[in-house]
Design an enzyme around this catalytic site. Structure first.
Site, mmCIF file in Angstrom:
data_model
loop_
_atom_site.group_PDB
_atom_site.id
_atom_site.type_symbol
_atom_site.label_atom_id
_atom_site.label_comp_id
_atom_site.label_asym_id
_atom_site.label_seq_id
_atom_site.Cartn_x
_atom_site.Cartn_y
_atom_site.Cartn_z
ATOM 1 N N LYS A 196 -110.441 -58.980 15.276
ATOM 2 C CA LYS A 196 -110.112 -58.318 14.008
ATOM 3 C C LYS A 196 -111.318 -58.273 13.065
ATOM 4 C CE LYS A 196 -105.846 -57.368 15.071
ATOM 5 N NZ LYS A 196 -105.452 -55.982 15.274
ATOM 6 N N TYR B 195 -108.272 -63.616 18.586
ATOM 7 C CA TYR B 195 -107.671 -62.580 17.723
ATOM 8 C C TYR B 195 -108.523 -62.363 16.464
ATOM 9 C CZ TYR B 195 -103.878 -60.267 15.076
ATOM 10 O OH TYR B 195 -103.111 -59.388 14.342
HETATM 11 P P1 NAP Z 1 -96.190 -55.350 18.160
HETATM 12 O O1 NAP Z 1 -94.844 -55.188 17.592
HETATM 13 O O2 NAP Z 1 -96.437 -56.454 19.120
HETATM 14 O O3 NAP Z 1 -96.649 -53.956 18.813
HETATM 15 C C1 NAP Z 1 -97.880 -53.872 19.476
HETATM 16 C C2 NAP Z 1 -98.067 -52.470 19.974
HETATM 17 O O4 NAP Z 1 -99.348 -52.424 20.678
HETATM 18 C C3 NAP Z 1 -97.003 -52.025 20.968
HETATM 19 O O5 NAP Z 1 -96.712 -50.661 20.755
HETATM 20 C C4 NAP Z 1 -97.700 -52.197 22.318
HETATM 21 O O6 NAP Z 1 -97.236 -51.283 23.309
HETATM 22 C C5 NAP Z 1 -99.132 -51.840 21.949
HETATM 23 N N1 NAP Z 1 -100.075 -52.361 22.937
HETATM 24 C C6 NAP Z 1 -100.338 -53.638 23.259
HETATM 25 N N2 NAP Z 1 -101.268 -53.702 24.221
HETATM 26 C C7 NAP Z 1 -101.604 -52.416 24.514
HETATM 27 C C8 NAP Z 1 -102.525 -51.814 25.419
HETATM 28 N N3 NAP Z 1 -103.299 -52.547 26.238
HETATM 29 N N4 NAP Z 1 -102.588 -50.459 25.469
HETATM 30 C C9 NAP Z 1 -101.801 -49.698 24.656
HETATM 31 N N5 NAP Z 1 -100.937 -50.215 23.767
HETATM 32 C C10 NAP Z 1 -100.837 -51.555 23.699
HETATM 33 O O7 NAP Z 1 -97.288 -55.564 17.021
HETATM 34 P P2 NAP Z 1 -97.255 -55.231 15.444
HETATM 35 O O8 NAP Z 1 -96.854 -56.454 14.744
HETATM 36 O O9 NAP Z 1 -96.562 -53.959 15.176
HETATM 37 O O10 NAP Z 1 -98.825 -55.084 15.197
HETATM 38 C C11 NAP Z 1 -99.477 -53.834 15.211
HETATM 39 C C12 NAP Z 1 -100.941 -54.072 14.825
HETATM 40 O O11 NAP Z 1 -101.004 -54.715 13.555
HETATM 41 C C13 NAP Z 1 -101.670 -55.000 15.818
HETATM 42 O O12 NAP Z 1 -103.000 -54.575 15.963
HETATM 43 C C14 NAP Z 1 -101.634 -56.343 15.102
HETATM 44 O O13 NAP Z 1 -102.693 -57.173 15.493
HETATM 45 C C15 NAP Z 1 -101.767 -55.896 13.657
HETATM 46 N N6 NAP Z 1 -101.277 -56.895 12.705
HETATM 47 C C16 NAP Z 1 -99.969 -57.279 12.723
HETATM 48 C C17 NAP Z 1 -99.541 -58.235 11.806
HETATM 49 C C18 NAP Z 1 -98.111 -58.690 11.765
HETATM 50 O O14 NAP Z 1 -97.819 -59.612 10.982
HETATM 51 N N7 NAP Z 1 -97.188 -58.111 12.517
HETATM 52 C C19 NAP Z 1 -100.452 -58.793 10.892
HETATM 53 C C20 NAP Z 1 -101.773 -58.366 10.914
HETATM 54 C C21 NAP Z 1 -102.186 -57.409 11.820
HETATM 55 P P3 NAP Z 1 -96.091 -51.737 24.375
HETATM 56 O O15 NAP Z 1 -95.000 -52.337 23.591
HETATM 57 O O16 NAP Z 1 -95.697 -50.485 25.035
HETATM 58 O O17 NAP Z 1 -96.744 -52.728 25.278
#
Ligand code: NAP
Length: 252
Positions: free
Chosen positions: A164, A160
């Site tokens: 990133k 990861y």
């Molecule tokens: P999340 O709730 O797990 O949502 C992830 C999203 O990515 C979902 O809409 C999922 O679609 C989509 N996805 C996953 N694999 C995919 C693929 N192969 N093709 C198309 N869509 C795909 O994650 P989140 O927490 O909102 O995070 C969103 C972004 O922010 C990510 O890049 C994550 O790494 C980054 N981020 C999050 C945090 C945090 O604390 N939450 C911190 C730093 C960075 P489906 O549900 O339809 O599979």
């Protein structure tokens, strides 16, 4: 479908079925964008996000495209459908992301590459396809969802963190490559944000994390969506190649 170019700007958001991406879609809809929601596996189909976007600003056009953004043919389908429907793409938010955590000495190559392909290669493919359209428009904004893990590293997240960190290199290179075409490229590095991705963390890990955050709490998806809306706006026209941390002071 007809190839209609409207005056309404269009934002394509990957991973917009839930969490941060869904909030980005809602926020950009409220700010005047038509929206392309890309999602992957969510069942039932996340029509609630589409309906919420349409309610926030009556007249908003929203299309939803299921696609695996780690695959070139799926990304081509997404961008072609966007072009056929709206005739333009003004903002691309590369937000889709997954985790498959584990210590490096026990991490399989598949565990490593699946995260790299979903988080990083996808952003390259979608950016490359959208840049061709943006260059013709002489306007565009790309915003890549990195993470503090990509800036500082994190044990158990070699895959990861590498993905990133790669997004940061991609951001800076594309910013230099495309600046003369009036296209800006920036990255966001969130800390801990309350979403389905962090919901699975144990109470112990959450408590330890909160102890390191200056503001003493996890962020909300709207905290991230707000900075995306700013970077997508005319006010951010002179900001490019930057990594903006949204972490409540986690890394101070
Ligand atoms: P999340 O709730 O797990 O949502 C992830 C999203 O990515 C979902 O809409 C999922 O679609 C989509 N996805 C996953 N694999 C995919 C693929 N192969 N093709 C198309 N869509 C795909 O994650 P989140 O927490 O909102 O995070 C969103 C972004 O922010 C990510 O890049 C994550 O790494 C980054 N981020 C999050 C945090 C945090 O604390 N939450 C911190 C730093 C960075 P489906 O549900 O339809 O599979």
């Amino acid at each position: 479908m007809t190839n209609v170019t409207s005056d309404t700007p269009v934002a394509l958001v990957s991973g917009a079925s839930r969490g941060i991406g869904a909030e980005i879609a809602r926020t950009l809809a409220a700010k005047g964008f038509d929206i392309v929601i890309v999602y992957y596996t969510t069942e039932p189909v996340p029509t609630d996000v589409k309906e919420e976007c349409e309610k926030l600003r009556p007249g908003t056009k929203v299309i939803m495209i299921p696609a695996d953004v780690s695959l070139e043919e799926d990304c081509k389908r997404v961008v072609n459908l966007t072009k056929d429907t709206f005739g333009r793409v003004d903002v691309l938010v590369n937000n889709a992301g997954i985790t498959r955590d584990g210590l490096a000495m026990r991490m399989s190559v598949d565990q490593f590459t699946s995260v790299i392909n979903t988080n990083l290669t996808s952003a390259f493919i979608l950016s490359s396809l959208c840049l061709a359209i943006m260059a013709r428009q002489k306007h565009g904004r790309i915003i890549n969802m990195s993470s503090v893990s990509g800036v500082y590293g994190n044990p158990g997240q070699a895959n990861y963190s590498a993905s990133k960190a790669g997004l940061i290199g991609l951001t800076k290179s594309l910013a230099k490559e495309m600046g003369s075409r009036n296209i800006t490229v920036n990255a966001i590095a969130p800390g801990f944000i309350e979403t389905p991705m962090t919901a699975s963390l144990s109470e112990e890990v959450k408590k330890a994390a909160i102890g390191r955050i200056a503001l003493g709490r996890f962020g909300q998806p709207k905290d991230v969506a707000a900075i995306i809306a700013f970077l997508a706006s005319d006010d951010a026209a002179y900001i490019t190649g930057q990594v903006i941390e949204v972490s409540g002071g986690l890394t101070l």
